[in-house]
Design a protein around this motif. Structure first.
Motif, PDB file in Angstrom:
ATOM      1  N   CYS B 130      55.457  31.503  16.147  1.00 39.91           N
ATOM      2  CA  CYS B 130      54.948  30.926  17.377  1.00 39.91           C
ATOM      3  C   CYS B 130      55.629  31.613  18.542  1.00 39.91           C
ATOM      4  O   CYS B 130      56.781  31.376  18.807  1.00 39.91           O
ATOM      5  CB  CYS B 130      55.252  29.444  17.371  1.00 39.91           C
ATOM      6  SG  CYS B 130      55.072  28.649  18.941  1.00 39.91           S
ATOM      7  N   ALA B 131      54.926  32.501  19.214  1.00 40.56           N
ATOM      8  CA  ALA B 131      55.625  33.258  20.239  1.00 40.56           C
ATOM      9  C   ALA B 131      54.689  33.724  21.318  1.00 40.56           C
ATOM     10  O   ALA B 131      53.563  34.130  21.063  1.00 40.56           O
ATOM     11  CB  ALA B 131      56.304  34.454  19.609  1.00 40.56           C
ATOM     12  N   CYS B 169      54.625  28.582  24.235  1.00 45.65           N
ATOM     13  CA  CYS B 169      53.317  28.851  23.672  1.00 45.65           C
ATOM     14  C   CYS B 169      52.513  29.734  24.622  1.00 45.65           C
ATOM     15  O   CYS B 169      52.469  29.499  25.819  1.00 45.65           O
ATOM     16  CB  CYS B 169      52.598  27.537  23.468  1.00 45.65           C
ATOM     17  SG  CYS B 169      50.844  27.714  23.189  1.00 45.65           S
ATOM     18  N   ALA B 170      51.862  30.717  24.074  1.00 44.88           N
ATOM     19  CA  ALA B 170      51.124  31.650  24.903  1.00 44.88           C
ATOM     20  C   ALA B 170      49.989  30.981  25.660  1.00 44.88           C
ATOM     21  O   ALA B 170      49.677  31.354  26.777  1.00 44.88           O
ATOM     22  CB  ALA B 170      50.583  32.778  24.052  1.00 44.88           C
ATOM     23  N   VAL B 171      49.397  29.984  25.046  1.00 38.95           N
ATOM     24  CA  VAL B 171      48.279  29.321  25.702  1.00 38.95           C
ATOM     25  C   VAL B 171      48.778  28.610  26.956  1.00 38.95           C
ATOM     26  O   VAL B 171      48.208  28.703  28.034  1.00 38.95           O
ATOM     27  CB  VAL B 171      47.650  28.272  24.779  1.00 38.95           C
ATOM     28  CG1 VAL B 171      46.439  27.669  25.440  1.00 38.95           C
ATOM     29  CG2 VAL B 171      47.298  28.889  23.459  1.00 38.95           C
TER      30      VAL B 171
ATOM     31  N   CYS C 298      52.207  21.906  21.660  1.00 37.41           N
ATOM     32  CA  CYS C 298      51.515  22.997  21.003  1.00 37.41           C
ATOM     33  C   CYS C 298      50.022  22.891  21.284  1.00 37.41           C
ATOM     34  O   CYS C 298      49.417  21.854  21.106  1.00 37.41           O
ATOM     35  CB  CYS C 298      51.758  22.922  19.507  1.00 37.41           C
ATOM     36  SG  CYS C 298      50.786  24.068  18.570  1.00 37.41           S
ATOM     37  N   ALA C 299      49.440  23.976  21.744  1.00 40.31           N
ATOM     38  CA  ALA C 299      48.033  23.953  22.115  1.00 40.31           C
ATOM     39  C   ALA C 299      47.129  24.404  20.975  1.00 40.31           C
ATOM     40  O   ALA C 299      45.989  24.768  21.196  1.00 40.31           O
ATOM     41  CB  ALA C 299      47.813  24.815  23.336  1.00 40.31           C
ATOM     42  N   ALA C 300      47.660  24.384  19.765  1.00 37.61           N
ATOM     43  CA  ALA C 300      46.859  24.826  18.629  1.00 37.61           C
ATOM     44  C   ALA C 300      45.613  23.963  18.513  1.00 37.61           C
ATOM     45  O   ALA C 300      45.651  22.760  18.721  1.00 37.61           O
ATOM     46  CB  ALA C 300      47.689  24.735  17.356  1.00 37.61           C
ATOM     47  N   CYS C 337      46.954  28.010  15.297  1.00 41.57           N
ATOM     48  CA  CYS C 337      47.725  28.538  16.413  1.00 41.57           C
ATOM     49  C   CYS C 337      46.840  29.512  17.169  1.00 41.57           C
ATOM     50  O   CYS C 337      46.297  30.451  16.612  1.00 41.57           O
ATOM     51  CB  CYS C 337      48.963  29.263  15.937  1.00 41.57           C
ATOM     52  SG  CYS C 337      49.703  30.234  17.261  1.00 41.57           S
ATOM     53  N   THR C 338      46.700  29.239  18.421  1.00 42.29           N
ATOM     54  CA  THR C 338      45.785  30.005  19.237  1.00 42.29           C
ATOM     55  C   THR C 338      46.173  31.473  19.326  1.00 42.29           C
ATOM     56  O   THR C 338      45.330  32.359  19.256  1.00 42.29           O
ATOM     57  CB  THR C 338      45.752  29.367  20.628  1.00 42.29           C
ATOM     58  OG1 THR C 338      45.441  28.005  20.427  1.00 42.29           O
ATOM     59  CG2 THR C 338      44.722  29.990  21.501  1.00 42.29           C
ATOM     60  N   VAL C 339      47.459  31.709  19.451  1.00 47.04           N
ATOM     61  CA  VAL C 339      47.906  33.075  19.619  1.00 47.04           C
ATOM     62  C   VAL C 339      47.583  33.922  18.392  1.00 47.04           C
ATOM     63  O   VAL C 339      47.256  35.090  18.482  1.00 47.04           O
ATOM     64  CB  VAL C 339      49.415  33.107  19.870  1.00 47.04           C
ATOM     65  CG1 VAL C 339      49.871  34.511  20.156  1.00 47.04           C
ATOM     66  CG2 VAL C 339      49.751  32.191  21.024  1.00 47.04           C
TER      67      VAL C 339
END
Ligand SMILES: Nc1ncnc2c1ncn2[C@@H]1O[C@H](COP(=O)(O)OP(=O)(O)O)[C@@H](O)[C@H]1O
Ligand SMILES: Nc1ncnc2c1ncn2[C@@H]1O[C@H](COP(=O)(O)OP(=O)(O)O)[C@@H](O)[C@H]1O
Ligand code: SF4
Ligand code: SF4
Ligand code: SF4
Lengths: 433, 280, 437, 389
Positions: B130-131, B169-171, C298-300, C337-339
């Motif tokens: 998670c990065a 989080c990138a988002v 967390c935006a997952a 996970c969006t990324v």
């Protein structure tokens, strides 16, 4: 989890005598620690929950509480750096940030929050209760300091209340491993009468402390039992319980609170007295320390006061009746350890919170879930559900961290709090209409 | 003399190199990159491979060992596969003989590798699942800001008051950035802020594998980002890591180069052992 | 007339709803959220006002003698014309901005070739435009950014192959220009655009079977109605940055709760999947929030996730659902996970799984996460209303229906075509309540 | 003779079966049978067995279970095993069990025991603590008493007394099972290409749901088959993996490590089957014997307190040495306190003994194996390319 000491976020407006006393006590202990090596005094490190402070005093030990250092460093915005330091040294991102803040500080020369070097421990008093992390934490410190370590294993209260077997086991450990080790390290012979004397003092302080806690049943509440209590709990949860100073402090605090009740005053916040009490909440979980003031402000700005919190019980669930007992010294020390908040099983914790919501006439239960603290956090969602179900009052859930600034997202927390307050409001209006 | 190819199948780019390896000289004969951009990476790999050979006037038959790395484990026509940290280590050493650590910064992951003077991997670590500190993220933000990839570096270096991105989080970081723009923070300061947070992460990674002296070679696509390299050097200084980060115009090929060199090594070893794998 | 406006400033889209004092919705407007929140609000509001004009037009024309029966044709023509005009205006702005940037050093090295290239791109774009707004034409999205952008890219990519100007550079030029264009406040005078739209209709009047007289007067009448902004309430993720005072702001939870209640007053449980958050809300019979849960930091698995996937596949957002519906086989996807969405997708493709199956798996994963949040908030009570942008996605809806049935049995599931406006609707209702009690 | 493939196929079916069909069948086969679930890492299964019950290992939901309600109980920063375990419970998959034991391993499992009590107030649930003090008259006395209480609890459920004879018989059965597992590990040590760890894992997993007698037979058959079957030897390095004692890795993770060029020659899977390192004596007081075995002959994992600093981590060094390991891969569940807090300590000890190591994290439902292959592969590459130069 923890207990606290507040010198960083000191209220600026009103300085009561109790506040000055409390600050002097905390500073005093750091000064004692700083002098310890020069004065050739032996130093023990131990944890807040289930601490056996009175017993440690019997051996003339100066006591350092790593959790308190982490908190102090959190409030002084130093913890973030220390945590990074520990992570660089190979500690996982996922584990308790108290540990990492402490290890980071150690790696950086063990300079305490008062900017003086903390003495190395002569003994690590691992009172293993309520939290698994404690065990690994002191293994880590032992690995670094290579010093004497003594483990007091306090079994978890998996059922309701503790069993005799557990208590006997703890007492036996005190007698057969803890006391002999402390005697050896300190060179002081154990004297049970000395312990009795300290316990007598503890008992006195505990009476007044419970009275102060329960004062929050008044409307408006004269105290904030979470943010404000962070200051109040520090003497009784740490190196002062058992001293006459602490006894005096709680007597003074009680007097002040009595006065506030008489005046119909609300709690003191960093920006002065909170004038209009709009929401009464019960809070479960430790606070965030890196943005302590901003966090608190999100509450008092909205007229929210915390009337009861589980965090103010991490160093003892006195309000449910426990008192140190000079007539049964070791047994009562054992019971104290068994009784710390997170050593109770979940049904018990739910019962406590339910009692708080009802008896303190709260609008609901707020959970501040700490990212890195499983001891508190695992199961909190269910606790919220249960308390909601039993009390019919709405709950809310926010997530922060104790001392890791990366996990305090003000916008996120504020958003949830705002929605929560507006929801309570809307509901009230609907019932009124 | 051994002719080998190294193919680094990345998440965004395929890097292909052709090498001649002799006892005491290693020469790069040709190289190319292909942007994957929604195309089938396997087919593209084949195109890249044949294309490169054509450029050099060779055929597959001339190749002693075709080595893949990156996500090329299941490329059907390779002779063998090496894992990417093995290859980046060797590639970095080829590009700079003084390298004692490598930071491979690619589209999705960052990797820190500690090596010795022979390119042996001593320790390594990857950024976690998670990065926000990934090339992909930077690419998205840059596009959002209307900044071209090759402008990022200079712009970031011109920052006067970098604004650090808080989100993990990138988002959410993306929204952070939008907020920053709405507060009229300049693109330079935003990019520098991202560079700083990436650099901190990466230097933390380096420290955690015990790298503390000599040269750090930046490899992978982001090694070409001068702003990041500058931020890295600042971060290292701040964190008191006594190392300098260097980069090389061919840094992006490091994985492919390493694969080609290891391919030659393996080819000889196999030849010694008597079972020659033939590049198909 | 008195108008009450609710604005929902979301992380990906900004929505506005305009209602009258009887809580009747007159217009809705949407735009993509952008860095200038004021502009985003202004554009959304303007779109809502445009939509309101169309509502008034429909009312007026509906009453106009001779138009009955041809109403949809006339209005459709009017709207297409209007949109085309709007598009052309924005396109001209974009072109101008691109040309300004083309003078910068990094592009100037190509000399006049760059200008020629841009001219050519825009010539083609303009030529294509009417087709984009032809009857029955499908547009990639509702937003100028996406519509102009996707065409610009594909034309630029084509042309770049024939010259020495790299495509990346053209792309970059576009990125720079579009930000500027987007963040310019919208032009105030719509009347002219409407009138130009009207001209288009009149030009085709005989085909439509109406006369100029029949149409012109009612249109002018509708355009003359004064729309007074009586009260505006803002909500949504970006609400703290809205240029509104505190009493004009409501939490999005309350707005979604109330909005869902207004759409379906039997609503007890609301699920809202937005760009970067997912919320489950329990409301009582009056639309008052009783409990809510949101995803954590967390935006997952939120809407933005689909955006990444769409980008990765080079598809429009609204094309994802239909593609996933074609799936025949279930693929289990655990990480949302969006990324890493792109990586997961490539991983799966490399394993030889079909796009539609992977997409179906992705949709299921999103809904599974939403189901967890619902479960956290107390489960589903009859009736259930699904709101937010993802409610437009049929594949997501299909999975949701399945899972609700399995876990909560038969409950009424409401999905409104205007679900994306739920928050803004709630906000507008709060605006109305603030004035009319 | 059965082939390894047949045996492993059976194990795989058991592994994938989230409905616990085998255990349900066992229970239904005779009236009055009881099933007691337990979580990692250690409970004295002998006592459950002596009560005539089936001890059933509950190890989470793996990567196939869709977790819907479980997530409602846990924040994202808590490991996965408790949430998928809750999912199993909420979705009725554990309704046939008669009780549940939650061993002392970490705060998550500890709190889960309370959640269980709240959720299933009609069922037996016990938090089973073990001593962290290893003196006979302190920890020993405490533990023996806990064992007695457990025994009494089970007697209440079954309605019959557990005699010392029952206990001795059960101890013997488990002694045999432990010996067979030791044999299996010994075979893997000698010829890791014949005994892939994916298979070892599946065999141990089967032991979580099968009656122990049946499992022992299965182990015997497998050992016999594996010793005779021919499998190609590959150019792999030998590594030890650590950290998988509680939340289970996806099977693909173990496969990926093997695929990336590693023979796994040491692990900490299913510690309950190997916790006691020596046969428990059959004469004397059986509970006393179990207690003694726990105090003095039990395996080390990160959930246990190590009394003396100089002993810390030595078990791991021994594990590497005994099995000819060339390195250690720490692979721990995300957010796992015991594994992750202990890791730096263990790594320090390995460093002091010159054993190379790497570390990464997983979740029971991790899907992306590429980073895992990459890291394990690089580790293997570096051992292979550079060892013995
Ligand atoms: N000139 C450049 N300046 C900055 N970044 C670049 C440049 N060229 C490529 N990149 C970045 O490098 C990344 C690709 O790096 P690479 O090492 O090939 O990654 P991977 O191997 O994961 O595909 C892309 O995300 C891209 O943004
Ligand atoms: N036409 C569409 N078809 C499918 N999905 C859509 C469509 N429009 C929007 N969405 C989805 O809805 C999300 C935005 O939802 P919205 O409720 O507007 O979120 P926010 O309020 O956070 O901006 C997008 O990220 C996208 O996934
Ligand atoms: S895990 Fe929680 S209770 Fe334990 S030491 Fe950390 S903060 Fe305190
Ligand atoms: S969506 Fe963001 S926070 Fe969640 S896993 Fe991915 S990067 Fe991390
Ligand atoms: S995986 Fe680790 S943290 Fe989670 S329950 Fe198991 S031991 Fe505890």
């Amino acid at each position: 989890m923890t207990a606290p000491t507040p010198t960083a976020a000191k209220p600026t407006v009103q300085k009561d005598r109790s506040m000055a006393m409390q600050k002097a006590m905390v500073d005093g202990n750091y000064a004692r620690l700083a002098r310890a090596e020069a004065e050739r005094r032996k130093v023990a490190y131990t944890f807040v929950p289930g601490n056996i402070n009175e017993l440690l005093m019997c051996f003339d030990l100066v006591v350092n509480y790593p959790e308190i250092n982490a908190i102090q460093n959190g409030m002084r915005k130093k913890s973030g750096r220390y945590i990074m330091e520990a992570e660089k040294a190979g500690h996982s991102e996922d584990v308790c940030t108290y540990v990492k803040a402490d290890i980071g500080m150690m790696l950086k020369g063990n300079i305490g929050p008062n900017d003086e070097r903390l003495p190395n421990p002569d003994v690590l008093m691992l009172s293993y209760t309520g939290c698994f992390t404690f065990m690994k934490w002191f293994e880590l410190l032992r690995h670094h300091y290579k010093c004497e370590t003594t483990m007091l294993h306090v079994p978890y209260e998996g059922g309701s209340g503790f069993s005799k077997n557990s208590r006997d086991y703890v007492v036996k450990q005190l007698k057969e491993t803890v006391i002999p080790t402390l005697e050896r390290v300190s060179g002081v012979k154990f004297d049970i009468d000395r312990l009795r004397e300290y316990l007598k003092e503890s008992q006195k302080a505990e009476e007044n402390w419970v009275w102060v806690l329960e004062s929050a049943k008044h409307k408006p509440s004269p105290i904030d039992s979470y943010f404000g209590a962070i200051y109040y709990i520090s003497p009784i949860f740490t190196a002062f319980r058992g001293t006459p100073t602490a006894t005096e402090y709680y007597a003074e605090l009680r007097k002040e609170v009595e006065q506030r009740i008489a005046n119909g005053q609300g709690p003191i916040t960093p920006e002065g007295e909170m004038k209009n009490e709009k929401y009464r909440l019960v809070v479960e979980g430790p606070p965030n320390y890196t943005s302590f003031r901003d966090f608190w402000k999100m509450f008092y700005d909205e007229g929210a006061v915390i009337v009861a919190s589980s965090y103010a019980k991490v160093g003892g669930t006195y309000d449910f009746g426990f008192r140190h007992d000079p007539d049964h010294p070791l047994e009562s020390v054992a019971e104290y350890c068994l009784n710390c908040y997170t050593n109770h099983n979940l049904p018990e914790r739910v019962r406590m919170l339910e009692t708080y919501v009802n008896e303190y006439q709260a609008d609901g239960l707020l959970i501040n879930s700490i990212k890195s603290c499983n001891s508190f956090a695992a199961g909190q969602l269910m606790m919220m559900k249960e308390v909601q179900k039993r009390t019919g009052k709405p709950g809310a859930f926010i997530e922060t961290d104790l001392v890791d600034p990366r996990y305090f997202s003000p916008a996120n927390v504020k958003n949830r709090l705002e929605s929560y307050f507006q929801m309570i409001d809307q509901k009230r209006r609907a019932t009124a209409a | 003399m051994t002719i080998t190819t190294g193919i680094d199948v990345g998440t965004g780019l395929i890097k292909t190199v052709l090498f001649r390896v002799e006892d005491n000289s290693i020469t790069c004969l040709a190289k190319r990159t292909d942007k994957i951009r929604q195309r089938d990476p396997f087919k593209l790999t084949e195109e890249a491979y044949d294309g490169l050979l054509a450029e050099a006037g060779m055929t597959r038959g001339d190749i002693a060992y075709c080595a893949t790395t990156g996500e090329g484990e299941s490329i059907p026509f390779h002779t063998g596969h090496f894992y990417s940290m093995t290859t980046h280590a060797r590639g970095a050493l080829y590009l700079d003989g003084e390298a004692r650590a490598v930071l491979d910064i690619g589209a999705l992951h960052g990797r820190a590798i500690r090596i010795d003077e022979r390119g042996k991997v001593l320790d390594y670590k990857m950024t976690s699942q998670c990065a926000s500190g990934s090339g992909q993220f930077l690419e998205n933000i840059a596009r959002y800001l209307g900044v071209a990839q090759d402008e990022i570096g200079e712009l970031s270096k011109s920052a006067d008051n970098p604004e650090v991105v808080s989100g993990i989080c990138a988002v959410l970081a993306e929204t952070d950035v939008i907020n920053m723009v709405s507060r009229s923070i300049s693109a330079a300061n935003i990019l520098k802020g991202i560079h700083i947070s990436m650099a901190d992460r990466l230097s933390k990674l380096l420290k955690s594998i015990g790298a503390n002296e000599g040269v750090v070679m930046a490899t992978g696509g982001l090694a070409l980002d001068a702003g990041l390299v500058a931020a890295l050097n600042e971060s290292m200084q701040q964190q008191k890591i006594n190392m300098t980060v260097r980069t090389h115009p061919d840094s992006i090929y490091a994985g492919a180069i390493g694969a080609a060199i290891w391919g030659a090594y393996r080819y000889r070893k196999l030849a010694e052992l008597g079972h020659l794998a033939k590049a198909s | 007339m008195r108008c009450f406006i609710g604005i929902d400033l979301g992380s990906t889209t900004t929505k506005a709803v305009l209602m009258d004092e009887n809580l009747d919705v007159l217009g809705r407007g949407i735009t993509n959220s952008r860095s200038n929140y004021d502009t985003a609000c202004a554009v959304a509001k303007q779109e809502a006002i445009i939509d309101t004009r169309f509502t008034l037009l429909r009312r007026n024309l509906g009453k106009a003698p001779g138009v009955a029966g041809k109403l949809d044709d006339v209005l459709g023509e009017l709207e297409r014309n209007f949109r085309l005009q709007q598009f052309l205006v924005q396109l001209a702005d974009l072109e101008k901005t691109c040309l300004e940037y083309a003078d910068e050093a990094r592009y100037a090295s190509f000399g006049s070739a760059m200008n020629d290239m841009l001219a050519e791109i825009f010539v083609r774009l303009r030529k294509e435009a009417p087709e984009m707004f032809a009857p029955g034409a499908k547009r990639k999205s509702d937003f100028f950014r996406d519509n102009a952008g996707s065409r610009y890219m594909s034309i630029a990519e084509d042309l770049a192959k024939q010259t020495t100007i790299p495509f990346d550079l053209l792309l970059n030029l576009y990125d720079k220009a579009i930000i500027e264009v987007e963040n310019r406040p919208p032009a105030e005078h719509l009347r002219a655009t409407f009138l130009r739209g009207l001209e288009g209709v009149l030009a085709r009047a005989p085909e439509l079977g109406v006369t100029a007289d029949m149409v012109a007067a009612p249109v002018h009448q509708a355009l003359d109605v004064e729309l007074e902004e009586t009260y505006v309430v803002g909500t949504g993720y970006g609400r703290v940055r809205l240029p509104f005072s505190k009493e004009h702001i409501r939490s999005e939870i309350l707005c979604h709760g109330l909005g869902a209640h207004l759409m379906y007053n039997g609503t007890r449980t609301v699920l809202d999947i937005g760009g970067q958050d997912t919320k489950a809300i329990q409301v009582d019979e009056k639309g008052i929030v009783e409990n809510f849960q949101m995803n954590d930091r967390c935006a997952a698995g939120c809407g933005r996730y689909l955006g990444y996937i769409a980008d990765e596949m080079n598809m429009g957002l609204h094309e994802l659902g239909p593609m996933a519906m074609k799936s025949t086989k279930s693929v289990r996807i655990n990480s949302t996970c969006t990324v890493f969405a792109g990586a997961e997708l490539r991983d799966r493709l490399a394993l030889g799984e079909a796009r539609e199956d992977i997409l179906a798996g992705l949709h299921r994963a999103i809904i599974l996460r939403a189901m967890s949040i619902i479960s956290r908030s107390g489960g589903i009570r009859d009736q259930f209303t699904f709101t937010g942008g993802v409610a437009k996605n049929e594949a997501a809806v299909r999975e949701l229906r399945k899972l609700i049935k399995e876990n909560y049995g038969d409950v009424v599931i409401n999905i409104n075509p205007d679900s994306i406006y739920t928050g803004a609707l709630g906000a507008a209702a709060f605006a109305q309540r603030a004035v009319i009690n | 003779m059965t082939t390894t493939k047949e045996i492993i196929d059976r194990c795989e079916k058991l592994y994938e079966d989230m409905d616990f069909t085998a255990a349900r069948a066992w229970k239904e086969a005779a009236p009055g049978r009881h099933v007691i679930g337990y979580m990692p890492i250690y409970v004295p299964r002998e006592i459950i067995h002596a009560a005539g019950m089936l001890p059933l290992g509950i190890l989470g939901g793996g990567d196939q279970l869709e977790v819907i309600h479980g997530d409602a109980y846990y924040q994202s920063y808590i490991c996965r095993i408790p949430r998928s375990t809750i999912e199993l419970a909420v979705s009725g998959k554990l309704d046939f069990t008669d009780g549940m034991l939650f061993p002392s391993i970490c705060d998550v499992i500890r709190n889960l025991s309370g959640m269980w009590q709240l959720m299933m107030s009609d069922k037996y649930a016990r938090y089973f603590d073990v001593p962290q003090n290893y003196q006979d008259d302190v920890g020993g006395v405490y533990y023996t008493q806990e064992l007695h209480e457990l025994k009494e609890d089970l007697e209440k459920i079954s309605g019959r007394k557990i005699t010392n004879e029952d206990l001795r018989k059960s101890i013997a059965v488990y002694n045999e099972n432990r010996r067979l597992i030791k044999d299996l590990y010994e075979l893997r040590r000698k010829a890791p290409w014949k005994v892939p760890t994916t298979e070892v894992y599946l065999l141990l997993r089967a032991g979580m749901v099968l009656p122990v007698e049946e499992h022992s037979q299965m182990l015997k058959d497998y050992i016999e088959a594996a010793s005779t079957e021919d499998r190609p030897l590959r150019d792999n390095c030998r590594i030890v993996i650590q950290g998988m004692f509680c939340e289970q890795p996806p099977l693909n993770l173990i496969k990926s490590i093997e695929l990336a060029g590693c023979y796994i020659v040491g692990d900490d899977f299913m510690m309950v089957t190997r916790w006691l390192t020596e046969d428990v004596p059959l004469d004397g007081d059986p509970l006393e014997n179990l207690s003694q075995a726990f105090l003095h002959h039990s395996e080390n994992v990160s959930a246990k307190y190590v009394d003396r600093e100089e002993d810390k981590g030595i078990y791991l060094v021994d594990l590497v040495k005994k099995n000819g390991g060339e390195g250690v891969i720490f692979t721990s569940p995300s957010f796992c306190d015991p594994a992750l807090l202990d890791r730096p300590l263990l790594q320090d000890v390995l460093k002091a003994h010159g054993v190379p190591y790497i570390a990464f994290k997983y979740a029971e439902n991790s899907g992306q194996m590429q980073p895992i292959r990459e890291q394990a592969g690089t580790f293997a590459d570096s051992i292979k390319l550079w060892s013995e130069q």
